[in-house]
Design a protein around this motif. Structure first.
Motif, PDB file in Angstrom:
ATOM      1  N   GLY A 134      49.632  34.086  45.747  1.00  0.00           N
ATOM      2  CA  GLY A 134      49.266  35.321  45.063  1.00  0.00           C
ATOM      3  C   GLY A 134      48.973  35.066  43.598  1.00  0.00           C
ATOM      4  N   LYS A 135      49.321  36.027  42.768  1.00  0.00           N
ATOM      5  CA  LYS A 135      49.061  35.927  41.329  1.00  0.00           C
ATOM      6  C   LYS A 135      50.178  36.674  40.600  1.00  0.00           C
ATOM      7  N   TRP A 136      49.854  37.621  39.755  1.00  0.00           N
ATOM      8  CA  TRP A 136      50.800  38.531  39.115  1.00  0.00           C
ATOM      9  C   TRP A 136      51.625  37.906  37.996  1.00  0.00           C
ATOM     10  N   LEU A 137      52.297  36.799  38.275  1.00  0.00           N
ATOM     11  CA  LEU A 137      53.190  36.202  37.280  1.00  0.00           C
ATOM     12  C   LEU A 137      52.383  35.455  36.223  1.00  0.00           C
ATOM     13  N   MET A 138      52.994  35.203  35.064  1.00  0.00           N
ATOM     14  CA  MET A 138      52.263  34.666  33.915  1.00  0.00           C
ATOM     15  C   MET A 138      52.190  33.139  33.901  1.00  0.00           C
ATOM     16  N   TYR A 139      52.410  32.492  35.023  1.00  0.00           N
ATOM     17  CA  TYR A 139      52.217  31.051  35.089  1.00  0.00           C
ATOM     18  C   TYR A 139      50.720  30.724  35.020  1.00  0.00           C
ATOM     19  N   GLU A 140      50.406  29.526  34.557  1.00  0.00           N
ATOM     20  CA  GLU A 140      49.015  29.146  34.313  1.00  0.00           C
ATOM     21  C   GLU A 140      48.093  29.315  35.526  1.00  0.00           C
ATOM     22  N   PRO A 141      48.479  28.888  36.745  1.00  0.00           N
ATOM     23  CA  PRO A 141      47.537  29.046  37.863  1.00  0.00           C
ATOM     24  C   PRO A 141      47.147  30.490  38.118  1.00  0.00           C
ATOM     25  N   SER A 142      47.997  31.422  37.717  1.00  0.00           N
ATOM     26  CA  SER A 142      47.767  32.840  37.946  1.00  0.00           C
ATOM     27  C   SER A 142      46.842  33.464  36.905  1.00  0.00           C
ATOM     28  N   ILE A 143      46.898  32.982  35.665  1.00  0.00           N
ATOM     29  CA  ILE A 143      46.197  33.682  34.581  1.00  0.00           C
ATOM     30  C   ILE A 143      44.955  32.956  34.072  1.00  0.00           C
ATOM     31  N   ARG A 144      44.796  31.666  34.385  1.00  0.00           N
ATOM     32  CA  ARG A 144      43.612  30.943  33.897  1.00  0.00           C
ATOM     33  C   ARG A 144      42.441  31.125  34.850  1.00  0.00           C
ATOM     34  N   ILE A 145      41.264  31.303  34.296  1.00  0.00           N
ATOM     35  CA  ILE A 145      40.081  31.632  35.079  1.00  0.00           C
ATOM     36  C   ILE A 145      38.897  30.763  34.647  1.00  0.00           C
ATOM     37  N   PRO A 146      37.901  30.628  35.505  1.00  0.00           N
ATOM     38  CA  PRO A 146      36.655  30.002  35.064  1.00  0.00           C
ATOM     39  C   PRO A 146      35.876  30.972  34.178  1.00  0.00           C
ATOM     40  N   MET A 147      35.119  30.449  33.252  1.00  0.00           N
ATOM     41  CA  MET A 147      34.232  31.278  32.429  1.00  0.00           C
ATOM     42  C   MET A 147      33.026  30.434  32.036  1.00  0.00           C
ATOM     43  N   ILE A 148      31.863  30.813  32.547  1.00  0.00           N
ATOM     44  CA  ILE A 148      30.618  30.104  32.270  1.00  0.00           C
ATOM     45  C   ILE A 148      29.591  31.117  31.790  1.00  0.00           C
ATOM     46  N   ILE A 149      28.887  30.770  30.722  1.00  0.00           N
ATOM     47  CA  ILE A 149      27.777  31.604  30.249  1.00  0.00           C
ATOM     48  C   ILE A 149      26.531  30.741  30.208  1.00  0.00           C
ATOM     49  N   TYR A 150      25.543  31.170  30.951  1.00  0.00           N
ATOM     50  CA  TYR A 150      24.268  30.453  31.032  1.00  0.00           C
ATOM     51  C   TYR A 150      23.197  31.304  30.371  1.00  0.00           C
ATOM     52  N   ASP A 151      22.584  30.769  29.329  1.00  0.00           N
ATOM     53  CA  ASP A 151      21.477  31.431  28.647  1.00  0.00           C
ATOM     54  C   ASP A 151      20.302  30.465  28.640  1.00  0.00           C
ATOM     55  N   PRO A 152      19.259  30.744  29.426  1.00  0.00           N
ATOM     56  CA  PRO A 152      18.141  29.795  29.530  1.00  0.00           C
ATOM     57  C   PRO A 152      17.379  29.618  28.233  1.00  0.00           C
ATOM     58  N   ARG A 153      17.620  30.474  27.253  1.00  0.00           N
ATOM     59  CA  ARG A 153      16.914  30.396  25.968  1.00  0.00           C
ATOM     60  C   ARG A 153      17.591  29.439  24.993  1.00  0.00           C
ATOM     61  N   LEU A 154      18.762  28.919  25.356  1.00  0.00           N
ATOM     62  CA  LEU A 154      19.464  28.002  24.460  1.00  0.00           C
ATOM     63  C   LEU A 154      18.664  26.722  24.255  1.00  0.00           C
TER      64      LEU A 154
END
Length: 454
Positions: free
Chosen positions: A304-324
């Motif tokens: 599951g998730k819920w608790l504040m341990y790292e596997p629960s709260i860390r997420i992927p984040m990718i931003i793709y801008d083709p104009r870069l």
């Protein structure tokens, strides 16, 4: 008199347009926001996972920007999704359970409503997740559903394929002369709740990963569970562990099924990008890819998730801008970024001013390499959802430290972790006299944030 009233209204509209849509039509990119469910930060090839195959998402990261320290401010889907929409902490937007909905006034301050008011064509596809009152009339194209939904429905393709079909249908209707904002909200890689087959992938992925071996986490064992405070043992997190990760054979099957669901999402991304190219929209479409929160794959003997341990709260984040420019493509940035940053980021790309009620910060300056102000070094975590066996918690995460306050447990539980020297969060320093000052420092931080961020 009627003409003068009309002229006044038109003048006010022009003033609002000029202040909220600062870019010309030609400068405004299309926006796609892809939100997976329960995808932990390291469940991507580009994030160092050597087993999972996600070549299309990895390509977005290689040609865009990946954030290595991205977090959900709350690890439960309804609340986190409300935070994505509003750019606000839970204590401000007030959605802390599965029945609360955003008020009409609050919805008008969300990024899709503001973009629509600024001339964007808006679309929502997939799991809405914020109450059962669906805002279909607030979008130009609506294919959302309430609740969790089912991966398999008689006579229909797998859910991820259904979302892909709807996405391609929407993109086929888009034209270069009107920018669009498309939100796709996946069920994957969420389990199918209840007993039985947990991570129900499409049949085409059955043979994926059969020859691989998943290495269990260091704390994914009985010793890891036994070392948990009694207040965190038992309950829903342990019940779900028993269904998914009780023993190596079960762990191998269910982690691979979890990966198979995410490979399905990766194929979705490949088909979506191909459609953008076919429609000649790819060169002006910004894509943001992330998840509502993380997920335990057996760490600490939990699921599951819920608790504040790292596997629960860390997420992927990718931003793709083709104009870069080429020089800005492909970095992995260390800044601490949050789910509440997505709403102001999307508005910033569109040239629309974020309302003062939003608490996140635009990531666009980081993506473009021109951030000239100090970035955050800490954030507030909130899990305010009432549940009989999942304790509510709040805490503070900095670069090297984490403090968690379970205010309502009996006895009251606090945790203090030195993340630099204890990355698996196994040694609670509360009660160690050497860290009394550090503990008091974080208690004060949490008290201050509780007040300031409401």
């Amino acid at each position: 008199m009627r003409n003068r009233t009309l002229l006044l209204a038109l003048s006010l509209f022009a003033l609002l347009w000029s202040s909220n849509a600062r870019l010309s039509a030609a400068e405004r990119p299309n926006l796609i926001f892809l939100l997976t469910d329960d995808q932990r930060f390291d469940a991507l090839g580009c994030m160092g996972n050597s087993v999972i195959k996600t070549p299309n998402i990895d390509k977005l990261a290689a040609e865009g920007v990946a954030f290595d320290n991205a977090f959900a401010t709350t690890a439960i889907c309804a609340t986190s999704r409300a935070s994505y929409l509003t750019g606000q902490y839970a204590r401000r937007h007030g959605v802390v359970d599965f029945s609360t909905v955003l008020t009409p006034e609050a919805f008008q301050q969300t990024f899709p409503a503001l973009l629509r008011a600024a001339g964007y064509r808006t679309a929502f596809i997939g799991k809405w997740g914020v109450g059962n009152n669906l805002p279909a009339d607030q979008y130009d194209y609506w294919k959302g559903f309430a609740g969790q939904g089912q991966y398999f429905v008689d006579g229909q393709p797998h859910m991820t394929q259904r979302l892909e079909n709807q996405t391609l249908e929407f993109l086929d209707m888009c034209q270069a002369d009107q920018p669009f904002c498309l939100q796709v909200s996946f069920k994957a890689a969420h389990c199918q709740d209840g007993p039985g087959w947990q991570f129900r992938h499409a049949p085409k992925y059955t043979d994926y990963y059969t020859e691989d071996r998943v290495t269990p986490a260091e704390t994914a064992n009985e010793e890891g569970y036994a070392s948990l405070p009694p207040q965190l043992q038992g309950g829903e997190s342990r019940v779900r562990w028993e269904r998914r990760f009780d023993g190596d054979e079960m762990l191998q099957k269910n982690v691979k099924d979890y990966y198979r669901l995410l490979t399905g999402v990766d194929d979705f991304v490949g088909a979506m990008v191909a459609k953008l190219q076919e429609k000649k929209l790819a060169d002006n479409t910004v894509i943001v890819y992330t998840s509502d929160h993380g997920f335990f794959l057996g760490e600490h003997g939990l699921s599951g998730k819920w608790l504040m341990y790292e596997p629960s709260i860390r997420i992927p984040m990718i931003i793709y801008d083709p104009r870069l420019p080429q020089s800005l493509r492909g970095p992995h940035l260390d800044e601490m970024v949050l789910n509440i940053d997505v709403a102001p980021t999307l508005l910033d790309f569109a040239g629309v001013k974020a309302p003062a009620v939003m608490q996140g910060r635009s990531l666009k300056p980081l993506v473009e390499g021109n951030q000239d102000k100090p970035w955050r070094t800490e954030f507030l975590y909130e899990h305010l959802f009432p549940h009989p066996t999942i304790p509510q918690s709040e805490g503070v995460r900095t670069k090297d430290w984490k403090y968690v306050d379970y205010e309502k447990t009996e006895p009251k539980l606090e945790q203090l972790f030195d993340l630099k020297n204890d990355p698996h969060e196994t040694t609670n320093l509360v009660g160690d006299p050497k860290y009394a000052d550090k503990l008091n420092e974080f208690r004060a931080k949490l008290d201050r944030m509780r007040t300031e961020l409401k």
